[in-house]
Design a protein around this motif. Structure first.
Motif, mmCIF file in Angstrom:
data_model
loop_
_atom_site.group_PDB
_atom_site.id
_atom_site.type_symbol
_atom_site.label_atom_id
_atom_site.label_comp_id
_atom_site.label_asym_id
_atom_site.label_seq_id
_atom_site.Cartn_x
_atom_site.Cartn_y
_atom_site.Cartn_z
ATOM 1 N N LEU B 154 70.554 34.300 30.451
ATOM 2 C CA LEU B 154 71.552 34.540 31.500
ATOM 3 C C LEU B 154 70.857 34.868 32.816
ATOM 4 O O LEU B 154 71.242 34.390 33.879
ATOM 5 C CB LEU B 154 72.482 35.692 31.104
ATOM 6 C CG LEU B 154 73.388 35.479 29.904
ATOM 7 C CD1 LEU B 154 74.324 36.664 29.743
ATOM 8 C CD2 LEU B 154 74.187 34.200 30.041
ATOM 9 N N THR B 156 67.753 34.052 33.709
ATOM 10 C CA THR B 156 67.109 32.833 34.203
ATOM 11 C C THR B 156 68.134 31.915 34.856
ATOM 12 O O THR B 156 67.898 31.376 35.942
ATOM 13 C CB THR B 156 66.434 32.077 33.033
ATOM 14 O OG1 THR B 156 65.659 33.005 32.302
ATOM 15 C CG2 THR B 156 65.553 30.966 33.543
ATOM 16 N N ALA B 157 69.272 31.755 34.186
ATOM 17 C CA ALA B 157 70.288 30.835 34.719
ATOM 18 C C ALA B 157 70.744 31.279 36.105
ATOM 19 O O ALA B 157 70.871 30.449 37.012
ATOM 20 C CB ALA B 157 71.476 30.759 33.759
ATOM 21 N N VAL B 158 70.971 32.560 36.270
ATOM 22 C CA VAL B 158 71.450 33.046 37.575
ATOM 23 C C VAL B 158 70.346 32.924 38.633
ATOM 24 O O VAL B 158 70.615 32.572 39.780
ATOM 25 C CB VAL B 158 71.988 34.492 37.461
ATOM 26 C CG1 VAL B 158 72.295 35.075 38.823
ATOM 27 C CG2 VAL B 158 73.236 34.507 36.593
ATOM 28 N N LYS B 159 69.098 33.157 38.229
ATOM 29 C CA LYS B 159 67.986 32.957 39.168
ATOM 30 C C LYS B 159 67.917 31.494 39.596
ATOM 31 O O LYS B 159 67.703 31.179 40.758
ATOM 32 C CB LYS B 159 66.660 33.343 38.510
ATOM 33 C CG LYS B 159 66.366 34.822 38.550
ATOM 34 C CD LYS B 159 64.943 35.057 38.057
ATOM 35 C CE LYS B 159 64.652 36.531 37.901
ATOM 36 N NZ LYS B 159 63.527 36.739 36.967
ATOM 37 N N LEU B 160 68.097 30.594 38.612
ATOM 38 C CA LEU B 160 68.027 29.158 38.922
ATOM 39 C C LEU B 160 69.170 28.716 39.823
ATOM 40 O O LEU B 160 69.058 27.741 40.550
ATOM 41 C CB LEU B 160 68.038 28.335 37.631
ATOM 42 C CG LEU B 160 66.711 28.310 36.874
ATOM 43 C CD1 LEU B 160 66.895 27.695 35.508
ATOM 44 C CD2 LEU B 160 65.659 27.532 37.657
ATOM 45 N N LEU B 161 70.266 29.454 39.760
ATOM 46 C CA LEU B 161 71.384 29.113 40.650
ATOM 47 C C LEU B 161 71.158 29.680 42.045
ATOM 48 O O LEU B 161 72.000 29.553 42.921
ATOM 49 C CB LEU B 161 72.699 29.670 40.083
ATOM 50 C CG LEU B 161 73.287 28.946 38.878
ATOM 51 C CD1 LEU B 161 74.457 29.727 38.325
ATOM 52 C CD2 LEU B 161 73.708 27.541 39.238
ATOM 53 N N GLY B 162 70.012 30.327 42.219
ATOM 54 C CA GLY B 162 69.681 30.844 43.548
ATOM 55 C C GLY B 162 69.885 32.347 43.688
ATOM 56 O O GLY B 162 69.854 32.864 44.792
ATOM 57 N N GLY B 163 70.115 33.027 42.572
ATOM 58 C CA GLY B 163 70.343 34.473 42.630
ATOM 59 C C GLY B 163 69.075 35.248 42.976
ATOM 60 O O GLY B 163 68.013 34.959 42.429
ATOM 61 N N GLN B 167 70.901 40.304 43.286
ATOM 62 C CA GLN B 167 72.106 39.667 42.744
ATOM 63 C C GLN B 167 72.062 39.638 41.220
ATOM 64 O O GLN B 167 73.081 39.813 40.563
ATOM 65 C CB GLN B 167 72.251 38.258 43.312
ATOM 66 C CG GLN B 167 72.760 38.266 44.744
ATOM 67 C CD GLN B 167 72.770 36.885 45.357
ATOM 68 O OE1 GLN B 167 71.886 36.078 45.098
ATOM 69 N NE2 GLN B 167 73.765 36.607 46.175
#
Lengths: 261, 253
Positions: B154, B156-163, B167
């Motif tokens: 989760l 990693t996914a948010v970081k990859l979305l630009g978080g 955030q």
């Protein structure tokens, strides 16, 4: 036009026993704008590592990575990444999950919800705006995850065995949806899979990656007609020909791997 | 018959058992099998309760204890939560501080009472600190585990979305920690009151703990048991409130 380029990229990690493990060695790969490229290879061959390098998650030991002419340093928000794992935030409704990337960019609530609603409609998720992820089927979760990355209009979509854990029928339906999406938007997709049928059915070009340390063994242009539907295309004689050719090379690669200590 | 019995909610059985026990106690007292001086009886305790309610003693002392425990819970809860979240998100820091935290948690906190009274006086402050000390580690350890149990994917996914880091903290780690926070709150509720009461027991002029100390030194068992019962009821009610909160905040589960 080359959108994405891996130039002689080598990646290594420290393995648990302390030695360095080389995941990629001298890998060269390029993806043109608007192209759908599939990477296949034996499991553990470094396909996912290559994708992680391209997404800026992993820094190579040597070699260059370029996206739209710019060197890749760190995580790129212009890359839409979809993995095998279910990464929707369980405490958010589907609508707020789809709106997440826009929220991270500071878009006002009303606007992002409106955009998310449109994306959900596009992915066939209308009516599930206020449900939580646990209430969705595996296929719907995947659709929501795709809608979530589409929200920020990524320069390239990177998919890492996105439909791996799904059942065959759902998988095929989603593959068709990827095709429709790609055909209608002209986006660029780099698709990692170990499923050869899937790779050939979707891609313009299949890239075969070797056993670890991974490098590109061969590339196969897929000259099947477009627009495609997975169901129609996979029984074409040309499809079978391509599958046999790639399968043969893949087998050789696998045997080479077994021969090694 | 069996099926209809199975449908009765467990809460009803608890109620029935409780009422039966009270009736038994009362009957035994009335029959002379229970020494009222040492054990009192439900009707006496109830009379005591009505009396304390009528003359205002209950309101005075209960509000003092509630204030101490409430402030203690708030202080210990906020500090514990911040500590847990910080340790969870900073592996190097936690490697250095966790052994210390475990050691401090091993302190007999109630035995710290006299020292705390010496350090912080006989007033409100020492009770709030006592109560905060009782709950701090519960929040700190639970939230620490909560952060560590957040699925890496989760994040990693948010970081990859630009978080950004911040955030990720606000939109992944914090919401994922809410269940742990509520669990801590349920455990801490009773302990925060215990902390305040022990503080009062050791040195105070008001509060339920003081009433308990004063009445037991007068061998006024009825009043002691009355205070104990009131505290139990308050803890149970507080638990119900937290459970309601859980149902509202965790409906995604």
């Amino acid at each position: 036009m080359k959108l994405l380029e891996l130039n002689n990229v080598t990646v290594s990690f420290p393995s648990p026993d302390g030695t360095m493990l080389t995941a990629l060695e001298g890998m060269n790969l390029s993806v043109n704008k608007g192209e759908l490229v599939a990477m296949v290879g034996p499991s553990g061959c470094g396909k996912s590592t290559a994708l992680n390098v391209l997404a800026g998650q992993v820094t190579p030991v040597s070699g260059q990575v370029h996206l739209a002419g710019q060197p890749v340093e760190g995580i790129l928000p212009s890359v839409g990444y979809i993995s095998q794992a279910d990464t929707l935030l369980p405490w958010r409704t589907v609508l707020d999950n789809v709106a997440l990337a826009m929220e991270l960019r500071g878009m006002p609530k009303k606007e992002r919800r409106e955009a998310a609603r449109d994306l959900m409609a596009k992915m066939g998720l209308t009516g599930f705006e206020n449900n939580y992820p646990r209430e969705l089927s595996g296929g719907m979760k995947k659709r929501a995850a795709i809608a979530r990355v589409l929200a920020v209009d990524p320069a390239i979509l990177m998919m890492d065995e996105p439909f791996g854990p799904l059942d065959a029928l759902t998988k095929e339906k989603l593959q068709d949806e990827i095709l429709t999406l790609w055909e209608s938007t002209g986006c660029t997709i780099l698709y990692v899979t170990h499923d050869l049928t899937e790779a050939i059915a979707l891609a313009d070009r299949v890239v075969l990656v070797s056993q670890r340390p991974g490098r590109v063994v061969r590339e196969y242009p897929i000259d099947l007609p477009r627009p495609r539907r997975v169901m129609d295309v996979k029984f074409l004689p040309r499809f079978v020909e391509l599958e046999q050719a790639i399968w043969h090379d893949l087998q050789t690669e696998l045997r080479r791997g077994e021969g090694e200590p | 018959m069996k099926r209809t019995l199975a449908k009765v909610s467990p809460g009803v059985w608890t109620g029935i058992a409780l009422v039966l026990a009270l009736i038994l106690w009362e009957a035994a007292a009335k029959a002379g099998h229970v020494d009222l001086f040492f054990f009192s009886c439900p009707s006496q305790i109830w009379a005591e309760f009505l009396e304390m309610l009528a003359d205002g003693t209950m309101a005075i002392h209960l509000s003092v204890t509630a204030k101490e425990a409430g402030l203690g819970l708030l202080l210990g809860g906020v500090l514990g939560t911040i500590t847990g979240l910080t340790l969870g998100t900073h592996p190097r820091l936690s490697r250095a501080l966790m052994p210390l935290m475990t050691g401090l948690n091993g302190l007999p906190k109630l035995a710290m009472g006299p020292l705390i009274i010496i350090w912080f006086g006989l007033g409100l402050k020492s009770k709030v600190i006592m109560s905060a000390l009782m709950v701090f580690f519960i929040f700190a350890f639970n939230l620490y585990s909560g952060v560590l149990s957040v699925e890496r994917e989760l994040i990693t996914a948010v970081k990859l979305l630009g978080g950004t880091r911040q955030q990720v903290m606000r939109k992944v780690i914090w919401p994922a920690s809410i269940p742990w926070l509520l669990t801590s709150l349920r455990t801490a509720l009773g302990l925060s009151i215990s902390g305040a009461i022990v503080g009062e027991y050791l040195g105070a002029s008001k509060g339920m703990g003081w009433v308990l100390a004063a009445s037991s030194s007068r061998f006024d068992v009825g009043r002691v048991l009355c205070c104990v019962a009131v505290i139990v009821v308050i803890v149970v009610l507080g638990d119900c409130v937290v459970r309601l909160l859980e149902r509202k905040l965790l409906k995604w589960r």
